[in-house]
Design an enzyme around this catalytic site. Structure first.
Site, short mmCIF file in Angstrom:
data_model
loop_
_atom_site.label_atom_id
_atom_site.label_comp_id
_atom_site.label_asym_id
_atom_site.label_seq_id
_atom_site.Cartn_x
_atom_site.Cartn_y
_atom_site.Cartn_z
N HIS A 95 0.84 -1.29 0.11
CA HIS A 95 -0.11 -0.02 -0.05
C HIS A 95 0.81 1.33 -0.06
O HIS A 95 1.96 1.23 0.66
CB HIS A 95 -0.83 0.02 1.20
CG HIS A 95 -2.13 -0.84 1.00
ND1 HIS A 95 -2.95 -0.55 0.02
CD2 HIS A 95 -2.59 -1.78 1.90
CE1 HIS A 95 -3.99 -1.43 0.09
NE2 HIS A 95 -3.80 -2.42 1.22
N CYS A 147 0.27 2.44 -4.53
CA CYS A 147 -0.73 3.77 -4.95
C CYS A 147 -0.03 5.22 -4.69
O CYS A 147 0.87 5.27 -3.65
CB CYS A 147 -1.94 3.91 -4.24
SG CYS A 147 -2.85 2.44 -4.71
#
Length: 314
Positions: A95, A147
């Site tokens: 992440h 991301c």
């Protein structure tokens, strides 16, 4: 700046981190596969010795786990072993997030960070500090399949990104490798037990001196672009998310869309390939497949044209 060049007898050192966040609401499925695949590519194609590769994953029972302090320690040790001419490599799959700038006068600017398994964020400032410690003539190539990873090395020059290439429109429905600011606050607040709307307050409370200098010292961006041997290949632009895809898009197993595209480009081009060519071709593959993410390249002009991982020419 001494541009990195292949030196006979130089070391090739690598650290790879894959976080799937098993059993949590943030669980991903392809990150560990990404780093396992890249490890094999480093050995079989790019001349890395397995003894010089450190792989950290959050597989149940792994020791050590890829916490923030462990990742930073391993990277610091790798940089500390480096001499001029060495090739260093860091691959992160997991992440990513955006955090508000820590100074009020920065307005609405948000900064990039990766999310280790314990949520002790590693920020763009941390990566800038690592690059600044490189010996002259030593390169550090970073792949971040996460991301909001564009710009993850603070103040590195954009070669391919939102201001240099027009984005395409895709429509692929995927699981994003993204944790929102609101979710971060909720998760960290539950751990810290303190009342604050600032991510940095919770991280400083939880991790003390092991937190990022961005939160402990308010370390901020310098105002000019740097010319150095940091090379960032990001899975997407700062305002985008990177996809975690299932077996149907990953040749039979879950993976990161960006990591998988890199593997496909390398397989299709067995000869040497530059950093710029690699990112450009990965962008094209993802666009053709309908993914709404646009990989970026941040580095000096010279390193944009340099061969990926300074691969030996036949």
């Amino acid at each position: 700046m001494a541009v990195a060049a292949r030196v006979s007898g130089a070391k090739r050192l690598a650290t790879l981190v894959g976080c799937n966040y098993f059993g949590s609401q943030y669980e991903l499925h392809g990150c560990i596969n990404d780093v396992r695949d890249m490890t094999e590519t480093l050995v079989s194609r790019f001349g890395f010795d397995r003894s010089n590769i450190t792989v950290l994953t959050d597989d149940p029972g792994s020791d050590p786990m890829p916490t923030g302090v462990t990742i930073k320690r391993v990277l610091s040790d790798m940089i500390g072993k480096a001499n001029s001419g060495d090739v260093l490599f860091f691959h992160y799959s997991g992440h990513g997030t955006l955090i508000p700038a820590t100074k009020a006068h920065h307005g609405h600017r948000k900064d990039e960070a990766i999310v280790p398994c314990d949520f002790n964020l590693i920020t763009d400032v941390d990566f800038r500090q690592m690059v600044d410690k490189l010996p002259s003539g030593t390169s550090l190539t970073i792949i971040s399949d996460s991301c909001h990873s564009g710009g993850l090395i603070d103040n590195e020059k954009e070669q391919i990104g939102p201001s240099t290439v027009k984005s395409l429109t895709g429509a692929k429905d995927t699981n994003a490798r993204f944790i929102s600011h609101e979710s971060l606050l909720q998760h960290l607040g539950g751990l810290s037990g303190i009342e604050s709307q600032h991510v940095g307050d919770h991280i400083a409370h939880l991790f003390g001196d092991n937190a990022s200098d961005k939160f402990l010292k308010g370390t901020q961006h310098s105002q000019k672009l740097m010319s150095d041997n940091g090379i960032l290949l990001s899975g997407c632009q700062t305002n985008e998310t990177s996809a975690d895809v299932g077996p149907e898009d990953g040749d039979g197993k879950p993976c990161g869309a960006f990591s998988h595209s890199l593997q496909k480009v390398l397989a299709q081009h067995p000869g040497v390939i530059s950093n710029k060519e690699l990112v450009t071709k990965a962008r094209q593959l993802l666009g053709t497949a309908g993914f709404e993410q646009h990989p970026c390249l941040y580095c000096s002009d010279a390193n944009a044209e340099a061969l990926f991982l300074l691969e030996k020419q036949a």
